[in-house]
Scaffold this motif. Structure first.
Motif, PDB file in Angstrom:
ATOM      1  N   GLN A  97      -7.609   8.568   5.064  1.00 54.42           N
ATOM      2  CA  GLN A  97      -6.735   9.662   4.655  1.00 54.42           C
ATOM      3  C   GLN A  97      -5.265   9.289   4.862  1.00 54.42           C
ATOM      4  O   GLN A  97      -4.432   9.561   3.990  1.00 54.42           O
ATOM      5  CB  GLN A  97      -7.071  10.923   5.442  1.00 54.42           C
ATOM      6  N   VAL A  98      -4.940   8.664   5.982  1.00 57.31           N
ATOM      7  CA  VAL A  98      -3.563   8.245   6.243  1.00 57.31           C
ATOM      8  C   VAL A  98      -3.138   7.197   5.226  1.00 57.31           C
ATOM      9  O   VAL A  98      -2.034   7.257   4.668  1.00 57.31           O
ATOM     10  CB  VAL A  98      -3.410   7.715   7.693  1.00 57.31           C
ATOM     11  N   ALA A  99      -4.006   6.231   4.957  1.00 59.37           N
ATOM     12  CA  ALA A  99      -3.674   5.193   3.973  1.00 59.37           C
ATOM     13  C   ALA A  99      -3.489   5.795   2.581  1.00 59.37           C
ATOM     14  O   ALA A  99      -2.575   5.408   1.854  1.00 59.37           O
ATOM     15  CB  ALA A  99      -4.770   4.128   3.949  1.00 59.37           C
ATOM     16  N   ARG A 100      -4.321   6.773   2.222  1.00 59.41           N
ATOM     17  CA  ARG A 100      -4.200   7.415   0.912  1.00 59.41           C
ATOM     18  C   ARG A 100      -2.886   8.193   0.809  1.00 59.41           C
ATOM     19  O   ARG A 100      -2.176   8.117  -0.200  1.00 59.41           O
ATOM     20  CB  ARG A 100      -5.386   8.342   0.664  1.00 59.41           C
ATOM     21  N   GLU A 103      -0.080   5.797   0.409  1.00 60.09           N
ATOM     22  CA  GLU A 103      -0.108   5.207  -0.936  1.00 60.09           C
ATOM     23  C   GLU A 103       0.453   6.188  -1.961  1.00 60.09           C
ATOM     24  O   GLU A 103       1.216   5.801  -2.844  1.00 60.09           O
ATOM     25  CB  GLU A 103      -1.542   4.820  -1.303  1.00 60.09           C
ATOM     26  N   GLU A 104       0.099   7.463  -1.835  1.00 61.59           N
ATOM     27  CA  GLU A 104       0.590   8.478  -2.769  1.00 61.59           C
ATOM     28  C   GLU A 104       2.106   8.629  -2.684  1.00 61.59           C
ATOM     29  O   GLU A 104       2.764   8.850  -3.694  1.00 61.59           O
ATOM     30  CB  GLU A 104      -0.077   9.823  -2.491  1.00 61.59           C
ATOM     31  N   GLU A 105       2.651   8.521  -1.499  1.00 63.07           N
ATOM     32  CA  GLU A 105       4.094   8.679  -1.320  1.00 63.07           C
ATOM     33  C   GLU A 105       4.851   7.388  -1.605  1.00 63.07           C
ATOM     34  O   GLU A 105       6.072   7.367  -1.599  1.00 63.07           O
ATOM     35  CB  GLU A 105       4.391   9.134   0.110  1.00 63.07           C
ATOM     36  N   GLY A 106       4.148   6.319  -1.852  1.00 62.59           N
ATOM     37  CA  GLY A 106       4.799   5.040  -2.094  1.00 62.59           C
ATOM     38  C   GLY A 106       5.279   4.372  -0.821  1.00 62.59           C
ATOM     39  O   GLY A 106       5.947   3.339  -0.862  1.00 62.59           O
TER      40      GLY A 106
END
Length: 129
Positions: A97-100, A103-106
């Motif tokens: 979840q943290v990695a996702r 990733e979403e925020e760049g």
């Protein structure tokens, strides 16, 4: 503030250089006067150098505070406590979840580009970099 630091340094050095002349008449033995002057000057200049080190605690000097190390310890403690209380599955869910979210925020790409090699190796397993 700079003017306060400048005046404190000026008065410290004036005091340190004027002290031998002020104590010259009051001391009977020159060796005793030299020891007193040495330790007083050593103390004042030592305090000045400690103040200079404490002036910028978050730099890159060896004596500076290790922000990245403290963040690493905090993250490891969080994962450890979640693993201890909820199990390995919960830790993996949190890591993904943290990695996702990163990733979403760049932010993960920015982290990948700005990390040193040794820190990349350290977090490679955490965020699958």
């Amino acid at each position: 503030p700079f003017p306060l630091v400048q005046m404190a340094r000026t008065f410290t050095f004036i005091y340190s250089y004027a002290l031998p002349f002020a104590l010259a008449d009051s001391m009977i033995q020159p060796v005793g006067a030299m020891l007193v002057i040495f330790f007083i000057t050593y103390g004042f200049l030592g305090l000045e150098f400690v103040a200079m080190e404490l002036d910028d605690p978050f730099g890159d000097d060896p004596n500076d505070f290790d922000n990245l190390g403290m963040a690493r310890v905090a993250i490891e403690d969080i994962y450890y406590n979640i693993h201890k209380n909820d199990g390995a599955k919960s830790v993996e869910i949190l890591r993904k979840q943290v990695a996702r979210n990163l990733e979403e925020e760049g932010a993960l790409n920015s982290v990948r580009n700005n990390l040193t090699d040794d820190f990349k190796d350290c977090i490679a397993g955490i965020y699958d970099i």
